[in-house]
Design a protein around this motif. Structure first.
Motif, PDB file in Angstrom:
ATOM      1  N   ASP A 129       0.800  -1.222   0.000  1.00  0.00           N
ATOM      2  CA  ASP A 129       0.000   0.000   0.000  1.00  0.00           C
ATOM      3  C   ASP A 129       0.830   1.268   0.000  1.00  0.00           C
ATOM      4  OD1 ASP A 129       0.945  -0.467   2.508  1.00  0.00           O
ATOM      5  OD2 ASP A 129      -0.923  -0.014   3.557  1.00  0.00           O
ATOM      6  N   LEU A 130       2.159   1.165   0.000  1.00  0.00           N
ATOM      7  CA  LEU A 130       2.989   2.358  -0.187  1.00  0.00           C
ATOM      8  C   LEU A 130       2.710   2.914  -1.591  1.00  0.00           C
ATOM      9  CD1 LEU A 130       6.486   1.442   1.308  1.00  0.00           C
ATOM     10  CD2 LEU A 130       4.808   3.012   2.246  1.00  0.00           C
ATOM     11  N   PRO A 131       2.542   4.222  -1.727  1.00  0.00           N
ATOM     12  CA  PRO A 131       2.163   4.787  -3.035  1.00  0.00           C
ATOM     13  C   PRO A 131       3.077   4.368  -4.176  1.00  0.00           C
ATOM     14  CG  PRO A 131       1.953   6.450  -1.316  1.00  0.00           C
ATOM     15  CD  PRO A 131       2.579   5.257  -0.668  1.00  0.00           C
ATOM     16  N   SER A 132       4.377   4.435  -3.968  1.00  0.00           N
ATOM     17  CA  SER A 132       5.305   4.082  -5.051  1.00  0.00           C
ATOM     18  C   SER A 132       5.235   2.596  -5.383  1.00  0.00           C
ATOM     19  CB  SER A 132       6.737   4.469  -4.668  1.00  0.00           C
ATOM     20  OG  SER A 132       7.126   3.812  -3.464  1.00  0.00           O
ATOM     21  N   GLU A 133       5.096   1.754  -4.358  1.00  0.00           N
ATOM     22  CA  GLU A 133       5.026   0.309  -4.588  1.00  0.00           C
ATOM     23  C   GLU A 133       3.710  -0.056  -5.263  1.00  0.00           C
ATOM     24  OE1 GLU A 133       7.811  -1.734  -3.620  1.00  0.00           O
ATOM     25  OE2 GLU A 133       8.569   0.304  -3.488  1.00  0.00           O
ATOM     26  N   SER A 134       2.627   0.512  -4.776  1.00  0.00           N
ATOM     27  CA  SER A 134       1.317   0.233  -5.353  1.00  0.00           C
ATOM     28  C   SER A 134       1.238   0.671  -6.815  1.00  0.00           C
ATOM     29  CB  SER A 134       0.229   0.937  -4.535  1.00  0.00           C
ATOM     30  OG  SER A 134      -1.041   0.731  -5.078  1.00  0.00           O
ATOM     31  N   ALA A 135       1.817   1.839  -7.133  1.00  0.00           N
ATOM     32  CA  ALA A 135       1.798   2.335  -8.510  1.00  0.00           C
ATOM     33  C   ALA A 135       2.550   1.391  -9.439  1.00  0.00           C
ATOM     34  CB  ALA A 135       2.412   3.735  -8.551  1.00  0.00           C
ATOM     35  N   ARG A 136       3.686   0.882  -8.989  1.00  0.00           N
ATOM     36  CA  ARG A 136       4.457  -0.040  -9.824  1.00  0.00           C
ATOM     37  C   ARG A 136       3.678  -1.329 -10.068  1.00  0.00           C
ATOM     38  NH1 ARG A 136       8.192  -1.321  -6.440  1.00  0.00           N
ATOM     39  NH2 ARG A 136       7.302  -3.350  -5.936  1.00  0.00           N
ATOM     40  N   ILE A 137       3.078  -1.871  -9.012  1.00  0.00           N
ATOM     41  CA  ILE A 137       2.343  -3.135  -9.136  1.00  0.00           C
ATOM     42  C   ILE A 137       1.148  -2.978 -10.070  1.00  0.00           C
ATOM     43  CG2 ILE A 137       0.958  -4.803  -7.845  1.00  0.00           C
ATOM     44  CD1 ILE A 137       2.820  -4.187  -5.421  1.00  0.00           C
ATOM     45  N   LYS A 138       0.407  -1.893  -9.904  1.00  0.00           N
ATOM     46  CA  LYS A 138      -0.771  -1.681 -10.750  1.00  0.00           C
ATOM     47  C   LYS A 138      -0.375  -1.414 -12.194  1.00  0.00           C
ATOM     48  CE  LYS A 138      -3.642   0.012  -6.951  1.00  0.00           C
ATOM     49  NZ  LYS A 138      -4.379   1.174  -6.368  1.00  0.00           N
ATOM     50  N   LYS A 139       0.756  -0.771 -12.402  1.00  0.00           N
ATOM     51  CA  LYS A 139       1.239  -0.527 -13.761  1.00  0.00           C
ATOM     52  C   LYS A 139       1.540  -1.835 -14.476  1.00  0.00           C
ATOM     53  CE  LYS A 139       4.802   2.009 -16.309  1.00  0.00           C
ATOM     54  NZ  LYS A 139       5.993   2.885 -16.203  1.00  0.00           N
ATOM     55  N   CYS A 140       1.925  -2.844 -13.699  1.00  0.00           N
ATOM     56  CA  CYS A 140       2.245  -4.156 -14.262  1.00  0.00           C
ATOM     57  C   CYS A 140       1.046  -5.105 -14.229  1.00  0.00           C
ATOM     58  CB  CYS A 140       3.420  -4.766 -13.505  1.00  0.00           C
ATOM     59  SG  CYS A 140       4.944  -3.820 -13.590  1.00  0.00           S
ATOM     60  N   LYS A 141      -0.137  -4.551 -14.026  1.00  0.00           N
ATOM     61  CA  LYS A 141      -1.395  -5.305 -14.064  1.00  0.00           C
ATOM     62  C   LYS A 141      -1.644  -6.150 -12.822  1.00  0.00           C
ATOM     63  CE  LYS A 141      -1.836  -3.634 -18.188  1.00  0.00           C
ATOM     64  NZ  LYS A 141      -2.706  -2.456 -18.404  1.00  0.00           N
ATOM     65  N   GLY A 142      -0.793  -6.010 -11.819  1.00  0.00           N
ATOM     66  CA  GLY A 142      -1.086  -6.658 -10.552  1.00  0.00           C
ATOM     67  C   GLY A 142      -2.146  -5.877  -9.793  1.00  0.00           C
ATOM     68  N   ARG A 143      -2.747  -6.500  -8.802  1.00  0.00           N
ATOM     69  CA  ARG A 143      -3.783  -5.843  -8.014  1.00  0.00           C
ATOM     70  C   ARG A 143      -3.354  -5.727  -6.560  1.00  0.00           C
ATOM     71  NH1 ARG A 143      -9.045  -9.019  -8.350  1.00  0.00           N
ATOM     72  NH2 ARG A 143      -7.628 -10.804  -8.208  1.00  0.00           N
ATOM     73  N   VAL A 144      -3.770  -4.640  -5.917  1.00  0.00           N
ATOM     74  CA  VAL A 144      -3.460  -4.403  -4.513  1.00  0.00           C
ATOM     75  C   VAL A 144      -4.748  -4.071  -3.784  1.00  0.00           C
ATOM     76  CG1 VAL A 144      -2.213  -2.970  -2.857  1.00  0.00           C
ATOM     77  CG2 VAL A 144      -1.131  -3.556  -5.042  1.00  0.00           C
ATOM     78  N   PHE A 145      -5.110  -4.898  -2.821  1.00  0.00           N
ATOM     79  CA  PHE A 145      -6.259  -4.586  -1.968  1.00  0.00           C
ATOM     80  C   PHE A 145      -6.190  -5.454  -0.711  1.00  0.00           C
ATOM     81  CE2 PHE A 145      -7.787  -7.926  -4.833  1.00  0.00           C
ATOM     82  CZ  PHE A 145      -8.376  -8.824  -3.967  1.00  0.00           C
ATOM     83  N   ALA A 146      -6.945  -5.046   0.299  1.00  0.00           N
ATOM     84  CA  ALA A 146      -7.012  -5.763   1.574  1.00  0.00           C
ATOM     85  C   ALA A 146      -8.343  -6.485   1.682  1.00  0.00           C
ATOM     86  CB  ALA A 146      -6.840  -4.793   2.739  1.00  0.00           C
ATOM     87  N   LEU A 147      -8.355  -7.569   2.416  1.00  0.00           N
ATOM     88  CA  LEU A 147      -9.582  -8.314   2.650  1.00  0.00           C
ATOM     89  C   LEU A 147     -10.436  -7.613   3.700  1.00  0.00           C
ATOM     90  CD1 LEU A 147      -8.155 -11.955   2.676  1.00  0.00           C
ATOM     91  CD2 LEU A 147      -9.175 -10.698   0.761  1.00  0.00           C
ATOM     92  N   GLN A 148     -11.717  -7.905   3.688  1.00  0.00           N
ATOM     93  CA  GLN A 148     -12.628  -7.232   4.611  1.00  0.00           C
ATOM     94  C   GLN A 148     -12.328  -7.556   6.062  1.00  0.00           C
ATOM     95  OE1 GLN A 148     -16.642  -8.141   3.460  1.00  0.00           O
ATOM     96  NE2 GLN A 148     -16.560  -6.903   1.584  1.00  0.00           N
ATOM     97  N   ASP A 149     -11.886  -8.787   6.336  1.00  0.00           N
ATOM     98  CA  ASP A 149     -11.642  -9.160   7.729  1.00  0.00           C
ATOM     99  C   ASP A 149     -10.273  -8.720   8.233  1.00  0.00           C
ATOM    100  OD1 ASP A 149     -10.298 -10.833   6.076  1.00  0.00           O
ATOM    101  OD2 ASP A 149     -10.757 -12.681   7.165  1.00  0.00           O
ATOM    102  N   GLU A 150      -9.433  -8.142   7.367  1.00  0.00           N
ATOM    103  CA  GLU A 150      -8.143  -7.566   7.786  1.00  0.00           C
ATOM    104  C   GLU A 150      -7.865  -6.332   6.932  1.00  0.00           C
ATOM    105  OE1 GLU A 150      -5.153 -10.608   7.326  1.00  0.00           O
ATOM    106  OE2 GLU A 150      -5.372 -10.604   5.148  1.00  0.00           O
ATOM    107  N   PRO A 151      -8.638  -5.286   7.128  1.00  0.00           N
ATOM    108  CA  PRO A 151      -8.529  -4.101   6.257  1.00  0.00           C
ATOM    109  C   PRO A 151      -7.199  -3.380   6.358  1.00  0.00           C
ATOM    110  CG  PRO A 151      -9.921  -3.648   8.169  1.00  0.00           C
ATOM    111  CD  PRO A 151      -9.653  -5.119   8.177  1.00  0.00           C
ATOM    112  N   GLU A 152      -6.423  -3.650   7.394  1.00  0.00           N
ATOM    113  CA  GLU A 152      -5.139  -2.959   7.561  1.00  0.00           C
ATOM    114  C   GLU A 152      -4.007  -3.650   6.816  1.00  0.00           C
ATOM    115  OE1 GLU A 152      -5.095  -6.233  10.567  1.00  0.00           O
ATOM    116  OE2 GLU A 152      -6.588  -4.829   9.752  1.00  0.00           O
ATOM    117  N   VAL A 153      -4.257  -4.802   6.201  1.00  0.00           N
ATOM    118  CA  VAL A 153      -3.201  -5.575   5.539  1.00  0.00           C
ATOM    119  C   VAL A 153      -3.427  -5.576   4.031  1.00  0.00           C
ATOM    120  CG1 VAL A 153      -1.997  -7.790   5.408  1.00  0.00           C
ATOM    121  CG2 VAL A 153      -3.027  -7.053   7.576  1.00  0.00           C
ATOM    122  N   ALA A 154      -2.693  -4.729   3.316  1.00  0.00           N
ATOM    123  CA  ALA A 154      -2.760  -4.708   1.858  1.00  0.00           C
ATOM    124  C   ALA A 154      -1.971  -5.887   1.295  1.00  0.00           C
ATOM    125  CB  ALA A 154      -2.215  -3.393   1.319  1.00  0.00           C
ATOM    126  N   ARG A 155      -2.487  -6.467   0.215  1.00  0.00           N
ATOM    127  CA  ARG A 155      -1.854  -7.642  -0.373  1.00  0.00           C
ATOM    128  C   ARG A 155      -1.767  -7.506  -1.887  1.00  0.00           C
ATOM    129  NH1 ARG A 155      -1.461 -11.823   3.254  1.00  0.00           N
ATOM    130  NH2 ARG A 155      -2.689 -11.630   5.173  1.00  0.00           N
TER     131      ARG A 155
END
Length: 474
Positions: free
Chosen positions: A241-267
C-alpha cells in the motif's frame, strides 16, 4: 587416515557440518566468524524462535571480517513465506554474502584495471569478443528487476564515501543474480515461496543497509540534548500500500487490496485470480508475481555512524507486529548482558503476541543485534535508560541463574491479587515478560492466524502442473 566416522554406511563421504551454525551448509566451506544460529560473539548476538504456524521460516546471519576486512561486518535477517519459504530464506542467507563478496572483488579488480567509472559501474570494453557477449546479453528479455535497478535514484556523490556506490552497485547485482538462481533452482520451488531480506554492511563508521520486504532495521542512538536513547528506523517497510510500490504493481497489471476481515493488511494479487495475496511489495522468489510488479530490488541507504550510536536491531516482522521501535530499543538496552539481548527481545515479542492477540498464532520471531560501542560504553547507556512510567511499581531487578545463563529471571515485589490485576493492565511489554512464567502453557484457542504473508496458492499450481514444470508458465 580415514576413520569410520568419516564415511556414511553407504561409503559416501560425510558432509562437513557448520560447527557454529549447528547445521549443514551445502557447497559452502566453514568460515570463521560466521554465525547462523542462536548465539553471540563480541560484537553481536542473534536469536530466533519458532512461532505457532509451523516450521520456523526465518533465517539470520552475522559475518565478522566480511571480505577479509577486520573493520567490516555483514548482518542479515531473512523471513521466508510460502510452502518452501524456510528453504528460500536459508538459501538466500547462505548465498548472498558470498555472492556480494565476489561482486565486490570483481568491482575492485575492474577498478584497478580502469574499467569502472566514478559511480562504481563497469565500463564496457571495446574488445570484439566482449562486445559480442554484451549484445547477446542485451538480447535477453529485460526483467522487472533490471528495469527498476536502472530507475534506482542516484544520491549526491559529494556526501558519500568512496566505498558506497561500488557497494550499492554490487548489492543490486547480487540480489538480481540470486533471484535468477532461485528461479532455476532444481530442488527449491520458488513459484509461490519467497523471503524478505534486511541486510547491513558496516565498514568502519560507514553503514549501508539494504531492504527487500517488510523486515526492519532500527538504530539506537543517544539524544544530543538529554542523552536519552532514541530509536531511528533505518529502513522502510515495503508494503503493497505504499504509493510508489502500489503504482508499480498496478502498472504491471497486478492488483493491490485488503480483505474485509483484515482491512489494515494490503496484499498483492494476480490480475485474474484472488491469489496469492502476498503481504509485501518486494521479495526474493514468488515468481508467480514477478511479472505483475513484485521485484527483488533492495532499497539501499547509507548512514555515517557517530559515537552517539549504540546498536542496531535487525528483526523480522514477527517482532515489529507487536513492538514499537522504541520498545525494542529499550528492551535491548536494558538486557542483563549483550549475549542475552536478542533473546530478551524475542521473548518479549512472544509474550506480546499472547497479550495483544490471544486468539492468534504468533509469527516466527528473529532478532540480530549489532553493538557499535565498547562494552563499558554500552553498560553506561543501559544504566542511564530510565522510563518515566517505571518510577512507581517497577521491577526491582533482573538476574541470570548459573544453571541457565540465557534465561531472564524476574524478581518482583509481592502484590495483592487486586493490585496485581490492575497493574497488568498498564504494564509495559518489558515488564510483562518479567512477570510471565517461562514454563506456562498457552493455547491459541482454535489457532486463528492474525496475518499470513501468503494467503493462497494459484489454482493452476496444483493438479497436473508439477512443481518442477511451473517455469513454462512464466
Amino acid at each position: 587416515a580415514e576413520t569410520s566416522d568419516d564415511r556414511l554406511g553407504s561409503g559416501r563421504w560425510r558432509r562437513p557440518r557448520n560447527l557454529k551454525g549447528g547445521g549443514e551448509i551445502e557447497g559452502i566451506q566453514q568460515v570463521l566468524g560466521r554465525l547462523v544460529s542462536n548465539g553471540s560473539c563480541k560484537i553481536a548476538c542473534l536469536y530466533t524462535q519458532q512461532g505457532k504456524k509451523g516450521t520456523n521460516q526465518d533465517a539470520m546471519l552475522v559475518f565478522e571480517n566480511f571480505c577479509s576486512r577486520d573493520d567490516t561486518v555483514f548482518c542479515g535477517v531473512f523471513d521466508g513465506h510460502g510452502p518452501f519459504g524456510h528453504m528460500v530464506a536459508k538459501k538466500v542467507r547462505d548465498t548472498l554474502p558470498f555472492t556480494l563478496s565476489t561482486q565486490l572483488k570483481m568491482t575492485s579488480e575492474s577498478n584497478q584495471s580502469g574499467l569502472v567509472d566514478e559511480n562504481g559501474f563497469q565500463i564496457k570494453s571495446t574488445d570484439e569478443e566482449e562486445e559480442e557477449e554484451a549484445h547477446r546479453s542485451e538480447a535477453v528479455v529485460t526483467t522487472m528487476d533490471e528495469q527498476w535497478c536502472e530507475l534506482n535514484p542516484n544520491e549526491n556523490n559529494d556526501e558519500l564515501p568512496d566505498m558506497y556506490l561500488p557497494l550499492k552497485h554490487a548489492l543490486l547485482k547480487t540480489c538480481q543474480q540470486i533471484d535468477k538462481e532461485l528461479k532455476m533452482h532444481p530442488t527449491i520451488d520458488c513459484f509461490c515461496s519467497g523471503t524478505t531480506s534486511v541486510t547491513l554492511i558496516k565498514q568502519g563508521e560507514d553503514l549501508v543497509v539494504g531492504n527487500i520486504g517488510d523486515s526492519r532495521a532500527v538504530l539506537a542512538t543517544r539524544d544530543e540534548e538529554d542523552n536519552a536513547l532514541l530509536a531511528v528506523q533505518l529502513t522502510v517497510d515495503l508494503k503493497p500500500d505504499l504509493p510508489s510500490e502500489s503504482a508499480r504493481i498496478k502498472k504491471c497489471k497486478g492488483r493491490v487490496f485488503a480483505l474485509q476481515d483484515e482491512p489494515e493488511v494490503a496484499r498483492v494479487w494476480l490480475p485474474n485470480s484472488d491469489s496469492p495475496g502476498l503481504a509485501m511489495a518486494r521479495a526474493f522468489g514468488d515468481f508467480c508475481l514477478k511479472d505483475y510488479g513484485l521485484i527483488s530490488v533492495p532499497d539501499i541507504n547509507y548512514r555515517r555512524l557517530t559515537e552517539r550510536d549504540q546498536f542496531i536491531i535487525l528483526a523480522s516482522d514477527g517482532v515489529w507486529d507487536v513492538l514499537s521501535n522504541k520498545e525494542a530499543v529499550d528492551i535491548v538496552a536494558s538486557a542483563p548482558s549483550r549475549s542475552t539481548a536478542a533473546r530478551a527481545l524475542v521473548d518479549t515479542a512472544v509474550r506480546s503476541w499472547r497479550i495483544k492477540y490471544p486468539t492468534s498464532k504468533n509469527d516466527d520471531c528473529t532478532v540480530v543485534c549489532l553493538f557499535l560501542q565498547d562494552v563499558s560504553v554500552a553498560m553506561e547507556v543501559s544504566s542511564n535508560v530510565v522510563n518515566d512510567s517505571h518510577k512507581e511499581d517497577s521491577i526491582e531487578s533482573v538476574s541470570i541463574s548459573k544453571e541457565e545463563e540465557d534465561e531472564i529471571v524476574p524478581v518482583k515485589e509481592e502484590k495483592s491479587s487486586e493490585i496485581e490485576s490492575k497493574k497488568m493492565m498498564t504494564m509495559t511489554l518489558a515488564e510483562c515478560i518479567s512477570v510471565a512464567q517461562d514454563d506456562e502453557e498457552w493455547s491459541a484457542l482454535e489457532g486463528l492466524t492474525r496475518v499470513n504473508s501468503l494467503l493462497s496458492i494459484p489454482r493452476f499450481f496444483s493438479g497436473e502442473l508439477r512443481s518442477t514444470s511451473w517455469r513454462k508458465w512464466l
